[in-house]
Scaffold this motif. Structure first.
Motif, PDB file in Angstrom:
ATOM      1  N   PRO B  59     -10.513  19.244  49.286  1.00 47.17           N
ATOM      2  CA  PRO B  59      -9.555  20.225  47.945  1.00 47.17           C
ATOM      3  C   PRO B  59      -8.284  19.110  48.343  1.00 47.17           C
ATOM      4  O   PRO B  59      -7.868  18.476  49.249  1.00 47.17           O
ATOM      5  N   LEU B 456     -11.498  26.069  48.038  1.00 47.55           N
ATOM      6  CA  LEU B 456     -11.859  26.168  49.265  1.00 47.55           C
ATOM      7  C   LEU B 456     -13.006  26.354  49.463  1.00 47.55           C
ATOM      8  O   LEU B 456     -13.601  25.789  50.372  1.00 47.55           O
ATOM      9  N   GLN B 457     -13.239  27.581  48.528  1.00 44.77           N
ATOM     10  CA  GLN B 457     -14.892  27.966  49.146  1.00 44.77           C
ATOM     11  C   GLN B 457     -15.960  26.937  48.808  1.00 44.77           C
ATOM     12  O   GLN B 457     -17.250  27.072  49.288  1.00 44.77           O
ATOM     13  N   ASP B 460     -16.693  22.694  52.286  1.00 36.14           N
ATOM     14  CA  ASP B 460     -18.040  21.895  52.397  1.00 36.14           C
ATOM     15  C   ASP B 460     -19.122  21.151  51.858  1.00 36.14           C
ATOM     16  O   ASP B 460     -19.198  20.016  52.882  1.00 36.14           O
ATOM     17  N   PHE B 461     -19.466  21.680  51.032  1.00 36.20           N
ATOM     18  CA  PHE B 461     -20.316  21.304  50.056  1.00 36.20           C
ATOM     19  C   PHE B 461     -20.167  19.713  49.647  1.00 36.20           C
ATOM     20  O   PHE B 461     -20.849  19.362  49.202  1.00 36.20           O
TER      21      PHE B 461
END
Lengths: 273, 524
Positions: B59, B456-457, B460-461
């Motif tokens: 991000p 932010l969610q 990871d992906f």
């Protein structure tokens, strides 16, 4: 199978299921907060099960064949090359499956389009790069404000740590009461934008020079976040939508405050003159 | 008379060096140029993709400023669609169609040269537009107005490039149609043609149908930008949504233009390596034709969020879902072809099976996207990105790889390095899925497409996806190495290197002679 191993199996399946619930909003749609969003959620799950069944069927056969019907295990090729019966069968079955998927979808489409008899009508105008909201009809009529990204630029350029709602926070939330039918009219000032709040299952392009509409009824109070979903230039990724759903009394209070504030502005302006 | 015979005797002579390639009218030389051009564009578009994924690795804005990021996504799409995938299929058609129908060359040999040499011009226009004031077009590969009316010179260069590419495609398509309809060997009736030829015939008709529509759309955009018209400008009585209708009337058949020849390649390879005839040949032909026809009446499923009336949404939903039926028939037919065959798994077969496996996943997400209420949620999100990369990368591109490995021995007269090629397959397969499978989740969870930064969610992906994309990109350099190695040397290929091959090209020597069939073979 012993009862102990059955218990272990059930336990681990339950645990897996539970953990998948905990992560569900990461792998799946956000938790639905309206009837329509719930319909969409259910239809998507239904579609996934159908796809999974077909997938297992087709690739079960194919991988069986890949394992068994190979030259290296000495399998001799057969020579059949058509069968009208199976062709008819595997044309008809998919058709029936599609009808089973299309039927509930049709009902939802018709429901989504029914923007009549709304309690409150709000106009959402897309600008490069923010949203403008005008309360046109119903409780709060006359309220009007802009809603801009409130994440500090320093967070975007990595000079400050990013906050919890990074890029999903605005200065002025769109405020609506719970349980009321809200009709949102969309339009745009410059280029195409799209007004999207996943929790309500609504997404509608905002088209300059034209108006379109959508509706939702929020199930419970809370903050629901969405984003512009149509490429609108440089800051397309930086014009979120935040809908704040309030209890009826709190909403009435908010409307009163807003109207008092704008009256104060008008009075000040009048005194100034 | 003697002169004529003399010319005939020196048929294989051609200028050497650069002039051979500039002046050539030979279908094999032109096919080779098409394929190298498309690979060069593939690397260029791939470079842009690496830039996109590098920016999205974490991000925040790190490498590409938002406007440049938008140019990267726009040009990535345009270059991959018009520069990499489409020319690759035309290249394969140039090489294979005359050989598979028993013809000496393409019908319009000089036009063939012209339609190729337009491509580098268009390609350079697109690439050089990055360096003009205002930068390259940044309105997405679909360049919807009014946004595309805002850009600078880069947008005009893009419009001009699209005009040129369209002209090239139309000429290529006319050439292919004429070749197939007029130059088949005696005895090769339409229903005896190889599937690759059939799918290309249908594709060529689609091209002739829709490329002029695209040319019209971009011309209207051009006149809106510079000559004061208001086709797409509401303030002047126009309608921005009109652009989308006309664009997608081209754009949806375009999707099938990029997948039907892939179906054809896979329909050649599966029977060869199963050592068994294609199951349901005639239903395959009818399925291809019905997909092509249906593809012309589903365009507005790209526009479910523009606010069409319910009746319109329902029509386009039903029509779109119907496409699943002939597509399903194809998958079932391939499976039935493999069933009780005597299979071996050389690289072309691996890529074909990989194609079916991943294309079906792309097909499933296609059905999901066709259902209007669900599409309202996933439209313009990463779900759609995942969907069309499953059908275009693991669909069209994997089929192109399969075709190249399948026919490379015929083209070069040498076998490629099977071990390395299998490695190329497995690396592509694994990294492709790492890159794109997680994007389904990103889309469902609500990440819009075409954004340079995300909340932010999704972190990871996105990181996983970027790692997969870098791996996929690097794996393609291995492909380049394998092809060069094969051209330069290696084990001599037999005339028919695959014992299950039944089409006419395998009756020619390897490498194939400069003019394929000087005397037409007779098909019984």
């Amino acid at each position: 199978m012993s009862s102990k191993s059955v218990m272990t199996l059930v336990g681990s399946v339950a645990l897996a299921f539970y953990s998948s619930m905990a992560f569900s909003s990461k792998y799946n749609f956000q938790e639905p907060q309206s009837v329509i969003a719930q319909d969409i959620y259910d239809q998507h799950i239904w579609a996934l099960w159908i796809c999974l069944a077909i997938f297992v069927g087709v690739f079960g056969v194919m991988f069986y064949s890949i394992v068994k019907h190979r030259k290296s295990v000495g399998y001799k090729a057969a020579n059949f090359h058509h069968s009208t019966t199976v062709e008819v069968i595997w044309t008809t079955i998919p058709l029936l499956i599609l009808v089973a998927m299309a039927y509930p979808a049709t009902k939802t489409v018709i429901a989504m389009k029914d923007t009549s008899a709304s309690d409150i009508t709000i106009k959402a105008t897309g600008y490069q790069w923010m949203w403008g909201y005008d309360y046109l009809q119903g409780e709060g009529e006359g309220i009007s404000f802009y809603s801009k990204l409130s994440t500090p630029p320093a967070q975007v350029t990595n000079k400050e740590p990013k906050g919890e709602n990074y890029l999903l926070e605005v200065d002025n939330n769109l405020v609506v009461p719970v349980g009321k039918k809200i009709r949102v009219i969309t339009t745009a000032n410059d280029v195409l934008h799209a007004w999207w709040v996943p929790a309500f299952g609504v997404k509608q392009d905002a088209i300059p020079g034209f108006i379109r509409d959508l509706w939702f009824t929020a199930d419970k109070p809370g903050l629901y976040r969405g984003q512009c979903a149509e490429l609108c230039g440089k800051d397309h990724g930086f014009m979120p939508i935040v809908v704040e759903v309030l209890e009826q009394e709190k909403y009435a209070q908010w409307v009163a405050d807003k109207q008092k504030a704008s009256a104060a502005v008008v009075t000040t302006a009048a005194v100034g003159n | 008379m003697a002169v004529v015979q003399d010319v005939h005797g020196h048929h294989d002579h051609h200028p050497s060096g650069i002039m051979r390639w500039v002046t050539t009218t030979n279908h094999k030389d032109i096919g080779t140029m098409y394929l190298w051009f498309s690979f060069a564009m593939f690397l260029t578009g791939g470079f842009l993709a690496m830039g996109i994924r590098a920016e999205l690795f974490m991000p925040g804005i790190q490498i590409l400023e938002p406007e440049l990021f938008n140019s990267f996504t726009t040009l990535h799409g345009l270059i991959m669609v018009f520069g990499a995938i489409m020319p690759a299929f035309v290249g394969l058609a140039n090489w294979q169609v005359p050989m598979m129908i028993g013809a000496p060359d393409m019908a319009f040999a000089r036009m063939n040269n012209w339609s190729f040499w337009l491509l580098p011009v268009a390609g350079s226009l697109l690439i050089s537009s990055f360096f003009v004031p205002g930068g390259a077009a940044a309105g997405g590969w679909t360049f919807y107005p009014p946004l595309s009316a805002q850009g600078g010179l880069g947008v005009d260069m893009m419009i001009f490039a699209i005009h040129i590419l369209g002209a090239s495609s139309i000429m290529g398509a006319i050439n292919i149609i004429t070749t197939i309809l007029n130059m088949r060997a005696p005895g090769m009736t339409l229903m005896k043609m190889p599937m690759f030829v059939w799918t290309w015939l249908i594709t060529a008709y689609l091209l002739v149908l829709v490329m002029p529509v695209l040319a019209g759309t971009v011309t209207m955009l051009l006149t809106d930008r510079h000559f004061g018209t208001s086709f797409f400008n509401a303030a002047g009585g126009g309608d921005p949504v009109l652009f989308q209708h006309v664009f997608w009337f081209f754009g949806h058949p375009e999707v099938y233009i990029m997948i039907l020849p892939a179906f054809g390649i896979v329909s050649e390879i599966i029977p060869t390596f199963s050592r068994k005839p294609l199951f349901g040949y005639s239903s395959m032909v009818y399925a291809t034709a019905s997909i092509a026809i249906l593809s012309c009446v589903v365009w507005a499923h790209h526009m479910f969020t523009v606010g069409m009336p319910a009746v319109g949404q329902l029509f386009f939903m039903y029509a779109t879902m119907l496409i699943a039926v002939p597509t399903g028939v194809k998958v079932f037919n391939w499976t039935a072809t493999m069933w009780r065959g005597s299979m071996t798994f050389e690289t072309p077969m691996l890529f074909s099976i990989g194609f079916i496996f991943l294309f079906v996943i792309g097909g499933f997400s296609g059905v999901v996207c066709a259902i209007v209420p669900i599409d309202i949620q996933v439209q313009d999100t990463y779900y759609v990105i995942a969907h069309f990369h499953y059908v275009l990368v693991s669909g069209a591109l994997f089929a192109i790889f399969a075709g190249v490995y399948y026919w490379l021995p015929k083209w070069c007269g040498r076998m490629y390095d099977e071990k390395l090629a299998k490695m190329h397959f497995w690396l592509s397969m694994i990294f492709f899925n790492v890159a794109f499978f997680v994007q389904h989740f990103l889309g469902l969870a609500g990440m819009p497409r075409r954004i340079p930064d995300y909340s932010l969610q999704f972190a990871d992906f996105n990181m996983i996806s970027s790692i997969g994309a870098f791996g996929f990109g690097l794996s393609q350099l291995l492909f380049l190495y394998i092809v060069i190695k094969c051209i330069r040397g290696g084990e001599k290929a037999a005339d028919k290197p695959w014992d299950g091959g039944t089409t006419l090209e395998w009756t020619l020597p390897s490498p194939a002679p400069y003019h394929s069939f000087e005397t037409p073979p007779v098909i019984k």
